[in-house]
Design a protein around this motif. Structure first.
Motif, short mmCIF file in Angstrom:
data_model
loop_
_atom_site.label_atom_id
_atom_site.label_comp_id
_atom_site.label_asym_id
_atom_site.label_seq_id
_atom_site.Cartn_x
_atom_site.Cartn_y
_atom_site.Cartn_z
N ASN A 51 0.83 -1.21 0.00
CA ASN A 51 0.00 0.00 0.00
C ASN A 51 0.86 1.26 0.00
O ASN A 51 2.00 1.25 0.47
N SER A 52 0.28 2.32 -0.50
CA SER A 52 0.99 3.61 -0.56
C SER A 52 -0.03 4.70 -0.83
O SER A 52 -1.00 4.48 -1.57
N THR A 53 0.18 5.85 -0.23
CA THR A 53 -0.59 7.04 -0.62
C THR A 53 0.36 8.01 -1.32
O THR A 53 0.23 8.29 -2.52
N ARG A 54 1.35 8.51 -0.56
CA ARG A 54 2.25 9.56 -1.07
C ARG A 54 3.03 9.14 -2.31
O ARG A 54 3.06 9.84 -3.33
N THR A 55 3.71 7.99 -2.22
CA THR A 55 4.63 7.61 -3.30
C THR A 55 3.87 7.32 -4.59
O THR A 55 4.23 7.81 -5.67
N ARG A 104 6.98 -0.93 -6.09
CA ARG A 104 7.08 -1.07 -4.62
C ARG A 104 6.83 -2.54 -4.32
O ARG A 104 5.84 -3.12 -4.80
N HIS A 134 14.49 3.29 -0.25
CA HIS A 134 13.40 4.11 -0.79
C HIS A 134 14.09 5.37 -1.34
O HIS A 134 14.02 6.44 -0.74
N GLN A 137 12.43 8.83 -1.74
CA GLN A 137 12.11 9.46 -0.45
C GLN A 137 13.33 10.23 0.07
O GLN A 137 13.23 11.37 0.53
N PRO A 265 8.58 10.86 7.08
CA PRO A 265 8.25 10.46 5.71
C PRO A 265 6.77 10.17 5.50
O PRO A 265 6.30 10.13 4.36
N GLY A 266 6.03 9.96 6.61
CA GLY A 266 4.65 9.56 6.51
C GLY A 266 4.56 8.09 6.10
O GLY A 266 5.52 7.55 5.54
N PRO A 267 3.43 7.42 6.34
CA PRO A 267 2.32 7.94 7.11
C PRO A 267 2.69 8.06 8.60
O PRO A 267 3.42 7.23 9.12
N1 CP Z 1 6.64 7.90 2.58
C1 CP Z 1 5.98 6.93 1.93
O1 CP Z 1 6.57 6.06 1.27
O2 CP Z 1 4.63 7.01 2.05
P1 CP Z 1 3.59 6.03 1.34
O3 CP Z 1 3.74 4.68 1.97
O4 CP Z 1 2.23 6.64 1.58
O5 CP Z 1 3.94 5.98 -0.12
#
Ligand code: CP
Length: 310
Positions: A51-55, A104, A134, A137, A265-267
């Protein structure tokens, strides 16, 4: 540069050139019309096994801003869930027209394998592999630090403290490599169980306590998420015990210099590794980091797909 699977593939010049390019592209992202024709006719596939939001979203926005076509594939909505291998999946995507695969994957080394096995000729970009790396990032973090201190080149003299679950963190590993390349001083703090043995050899000093590390007045305090999904066994007795020693909150937040940058880096898990007060503090760069992710990924996609050598 055809692929980006690890920060180890960059030298100082290529890292600085990517950061300079990302800086220019971040200005494009401020314009009303945020589109460039640079990758018209190219197809970028985001292949995400985690899962990922930002990347994922920022790679999609980055590719679209460069006029590439973008396809998003997740493992659970693809034939990977029926047992298709990484090789067959990648070859299928290339047969459909992928020029770049942004991957990913939970297994460390999966992007490098894809780039080096000769299964495909598309570019491969690592969007996070297991606990390994990463790289984009780390690049967006370096860009954020440069901007935060008004620096135009490397990060010589900047003291960066990375705190938390170093053991499972691909963000920490890519950051240690890139920050060293750029001349920054890196220190690490976290529970002993979450500091891997020998990590100092990557170019980082290990501190005994969060307070002791903060007393050294770092310019950047980078908090990490505790990666429960990668933990097999107990690494600390409870969330409360972890937060008591390693969360950026209260007195520890007060110890952070007025001019320091707070990063994550989030989340984020608010109330666990970082308090809401710290996350929303004027020194917090969390949303700046996210915004810089688009510019950095534009620079990386352009560099990999344009055929430029550096
Ligand atoms: N920082 C980062 O990789 O966030 P995501 O998991 O939301 O992509």
């Amino acid at each position: 540069m055809k692929h980006l699977t690890s920060i180890r593939e960059l030298d100082l010049n290529s890292a600085l050139s990517l950061l300079d390019n990302a800086q220019q592209l971040s200005q494009v992202n401020e314009r009303e019309v945020k589109k460039l024709p640079a990758l018209r006719g190219k197809t970028v596939v985001n292949l995400f096994f985690e899962n990922s939001t930002r990347t994922r979203v920022s790679f999609e926005v980055a590719a679209k801003r460069l006029s590439a076509d973008v396809i998003n594939v997740t493992a659970d909505s693809s034939s990977v869930s029926k047992g298709e291998s990484l090789k067959d999946t990648a070859q299928t995507l290339e047969a459909i027209g992928a020029d770049a695969i942004v991957i990913r994957h939970p297994l460390s080394g999966a992007p490098k394998l894809l780039a080096e096995q000769g299964w495909i000729s598309a570019s491969v970009i690592n969007a996070g592999d297991g606990s390994h790396e990463h790289p984009t990032q780390a690049l967006l973090d370096a860009l954020t630090i440069r901007q935060g201190f008004g620096l135009a080149s490397d990060l010589r003299g900047v003291k960066v403290l990375i705190v938390g679950d170093i053991r499972h963190s691909r963000v920490a590993r890519s950051n240690i490599l890139l920050l060293n390349l750029l001349g920054a001083e890196v220190s690490l703090a976290g529970p002993q169980s979450l500091i891997p043995e020998g990590i100092e050899q990557m170019g980082a000093k290990v501190m005994d306590s969060f307070e002791g590390a903060l007393a050294q007045k770092p310019d950047v305090v980078m908090m990490l998420r505790v990666q429960k999904e990668r933990m097999q066994g107990e690494f600390f007795s409870s969330a409360t015990e972890y937060s008591r020693a390693w969360s950026l909150e209260g007195k520890r937040l007060e110890m952070v210099s007025e001019k320091a940058l707070i990063m994550h880096p989030g989340p984020m898990n608010r109330g666990f590794e970082i308090s809401s007060q710290a996350a929303d503090d004027p020194r917090s760069q969390v949303l700046k980091q996210v915004a810089n992710g688009v510019a950095v990924r534009m620079a990386v996609l352009y560099r990999c797909l344009s055929g430029e050598t550096q």
